[in-house]
Design a protein around this motif. Structure first.
Motif, PDB file in Angstrom:
ATOM      1  N   GLU A 190     -12.815   4.780   5.916  1.00  0.00           N
ATOM      2  CA  GLU A 190     -12.871   3.442   5.322  1.00  0.00           C
ATOM      3  C   GLU A 190     -11.472   2.879   5.120  1.00  0.00           C
ATOM      4  O   GLU A 190     -11.243   1.669   5.328  1.00  0.00           O
ATOM      5  CB  GLU A 190     -13.607   3.486   3.989  1.00  0.00           C
ATOM      6  N   VAL A 191     -10.524   3.739   4.733  1.00  0.00           N
ATOM      7  CA  VAL A 191      -9.134   3.290   4.587  1.00  0.00           C
ATOM      8  C   VAL A 191      -8.573   2.861   5.937  1.00  0.00           C
ATOM      9  O   VAL A 191      -7.903   1.825   6.053  1.00  0.00           O
ATOM     10  CB  VAL A 191      -8.269   4.412   3.974  1.00  0.00           C
ATOM     11  N   ASN A 192      -8.864   3.630   6.991  1.00  0.00           N
ATOM     12  CA  ASN A 192      -8.383   3.282   8.333  1.00  0.00           C
ATOM     13  C   ASN A 192      -8.948   1.943   8.799  1.00  0.00           C
ATOM     14  O   ASN A 192      -8.223   1.096   9.335  1.00  0.00           O
ATOM     15  CB  ASN A 192      -8.765   4.378   9.326  1.00  0.00           C
ATOM     16  N   ALA A 193     -10.256   1.756   8.617  1.00  0.00           N
ATOM     17  CA  ALA A 193     -10.888   0.508   9.049  1.00  0.00           C
ATOM     18  C   ALA A 193     -10.338  -0.682   8.273  1.00  0.00           C
ATOM     19  O   ALA A 193     -10.059  -1.750   8.850  1.00  0.00           O
ATOM     20  CB  ALA A 193     -12.402   0.606   8.874  1.00  0.00           C
ATOM     21  N   LEU A 194     -10.161  -0.522   6.976  1.00  0.00           N
ATOM     22  CA  LEU A 194      -9.633  -1.607   6.149  1.00  0.00           C
ATOM     23  C   LEU A 194      -8.198  -1.933   6.535  1.00  0.00           C
ATOM     24  O   LEU A 194      -7.812  -3.113   6.618  1.00  0.00           O
ATOM     25  CB  LEU A 194      -9.715  -1.212   4.680  1.00  0.00           C
ATOM     26  N   ASP A 195      -7.406  -0.909   6.784  1.00  0.00           N
ATOM     27  CA  ASP A 195      -6.014  -1.120   7.178  1.00  0.00           C
ATOM     28  C   ASP A 195      -5.934  -1.882   8.503  1.00  0.00           C
ATOM     29  O   ASP A 195      -5.097  -2.778   8.667  1.00  0.00           O
ATOM     30  CB  ASP A 195      -5.313   0.236   7.290  1.00  0.00           C
ATOM     31  N   LYS A 196      -6.805  -1.563   9.447  1.00  0.00           N
ATOM     32  CA  LYS A 196      -6.812  -2.262  10.740  1.00  0.00           C
ATOM     33  C   LYS A 196      -7.188  -3.729  10.575  1.00  0.00           C
ATOM     34  O   LYS A 196      -6.598  -4.606  11.211  1.00  0.00           O
ATOM     35  CB  LYS A 196      -7.777  -1.562  11.699  1.00  0.00           C
ATOM     36  N   ARG A 197      -8.188  -4.002   9.740  1.00  0.00           N
ATOM     37  CA  ARG A 197      -8.600  -5.398   9.518  1.00  0.00           C
ATOM     38  C   ARG A 197      -7.465  -6.215   8.898  1.00  0.00           C
ATOM     39  O   ARG A 197      -7.222  -7.365   9.288  1.00  0.00           O
ATOM     40  CB  ARG A 197      -9.840  -5.458   8.617  1.00  0.00           C
ATOM     41  N   LEU A 198      -6.772  -5.618   7.937  1.00  0.00           N
ATOM     42  CA  LEU A 198      -5.689  -6.344   7.272  1.00  0.00           C
ATOM     43  C   LEU A 198      -4.504  -6.549   8.202  1.00  0.00           C
ATOM     44  O   LEU A 198      -3.836  -7.588   8.157  1.00  0.00           O
ATOM     45  CB  LEU A 198      -5.259  -5.585   6.015  1.00  0.00           C
ATOM     46  N   LYS A 199      -4.220  -5.573   9.049  1.00  0.00           N
ATOM     47  CA  LYS A 199      -3.133  -5.753  10.017  1.00  0.00           C
ATOM     48  C   LYS A 199      -3.482  -6.823  11.036  1.00  0.00           C
ATOM     49  O   LYS A 199      -2.620  -7.597  11.458  1.00  0.00           O
ATOM     50  CB  LYS A 199      -2.838  -4.427  10.715  1.00  0.00           C
TER      51      LYS A 199
END
Length: 229
Positions: A190-199
């Motif tokens: 979930e942290v990885n997916a959220l980080d990708k969306r924000l980037k």
């Protein structure tokens, strides 16, 4: 893939300790007296024990003295670094970039020409916004970032802090402990997916504010010609 860390030789390690020792001694007037006490007390006890029970206690006293010195150095150097970082632009982001754990730090996602800035942090607790600078301008930047991020973070928790010494502000020396104590509500994927969306959100090109320069304006009649097609 992360690069493997280079091995540090014993000489380089001693040089690093010497630099930290010198920096701490300049920043903290209590460090040298405390360091002397930390060394002398174990040595004195070791000499006393050696006189009573034998000299095999003296090497143990030396090891205890070195350990006590390193403990004092670690505690006082952290305090000295926090004092030196107080009020420095970008200090909060720099501190978090070197903090242990899975923290994705993007410095200065929003900033002003007066060196007010907002840093974006993604981790197990969720999304964290850290503001540094003039409190009024920083709170305005935080409000803008919260509205912008609310569109993509979904149900992930969102925290915001103003780093400083004023009322309702977070002192930088308490920044690490404050973030570590936040509840970890997200898992690794979930942290990885959220980080990708924000980037991806930050990578989108934004239209420049203000009037369009004359050399970039379309020629007269271009819009009528497009409508007439």
């Amino acid at each position: 893939m992360a690069k493997p860390q280079e091995k540090v030789s014993f000489g380089q390690r001693l040089k690093q300790i010497g630099m930290v020792f010198s920096f701490t001694a300049k920043q903290d007037r209590w460090f040298v007296p405390l360091a002397i006490v930390a060394v002398l007390v174990p040595l004195a006890l070791a000499v006393l024990a050696a006189l009573v029970w034998g000299w095999q206690w003296f090497p143990i006293g030396i090891l205890v003295a070195l350990l006590a010195l390193l403990v004092v150095l670690n505690l006082r150097s952290n305090r000295a670094m926090m004092n030196a970082a107080e009020g420095q632009p970008g200090a909060a982001a720099s501190l978090l970039e070197n903090m242990r754990g899975d923290w994705r730090v993007t410095p200065a996602v929003s900033a002003t020409t007066q060196m007010d800035m907002v840093h974006l942090v993604v981790g197990r607790p969720g999304v964290i916004l850290l503001g540094e600078g003039n409190p009024q301008r920083v709170r305005s930047l935080l409000g803008q970032e919260k509205r912008r991020l609310a569109k993509v973070i979904g149900t992930a928790p969102l925290y915001d802090y103003v780093v400083g010494q004023g009322e309702d502000e977070l002192p930088i020396r308490k920044l690490r402990t404050t973030l570590v104590r936040l509840p970890g509500r997200l898992k690794g994927p979930e942290v990885n997916a959220l980080d990708k969306r924000l980037k991806a959100l930050s990578a989108r090109p934004q239209m420049p504010k203000g009037a369009i320069p004359k050399n970039m304006r379309p020629p007269k009649g271009a819009f009528r010609q497009m409508r007439g097609r």
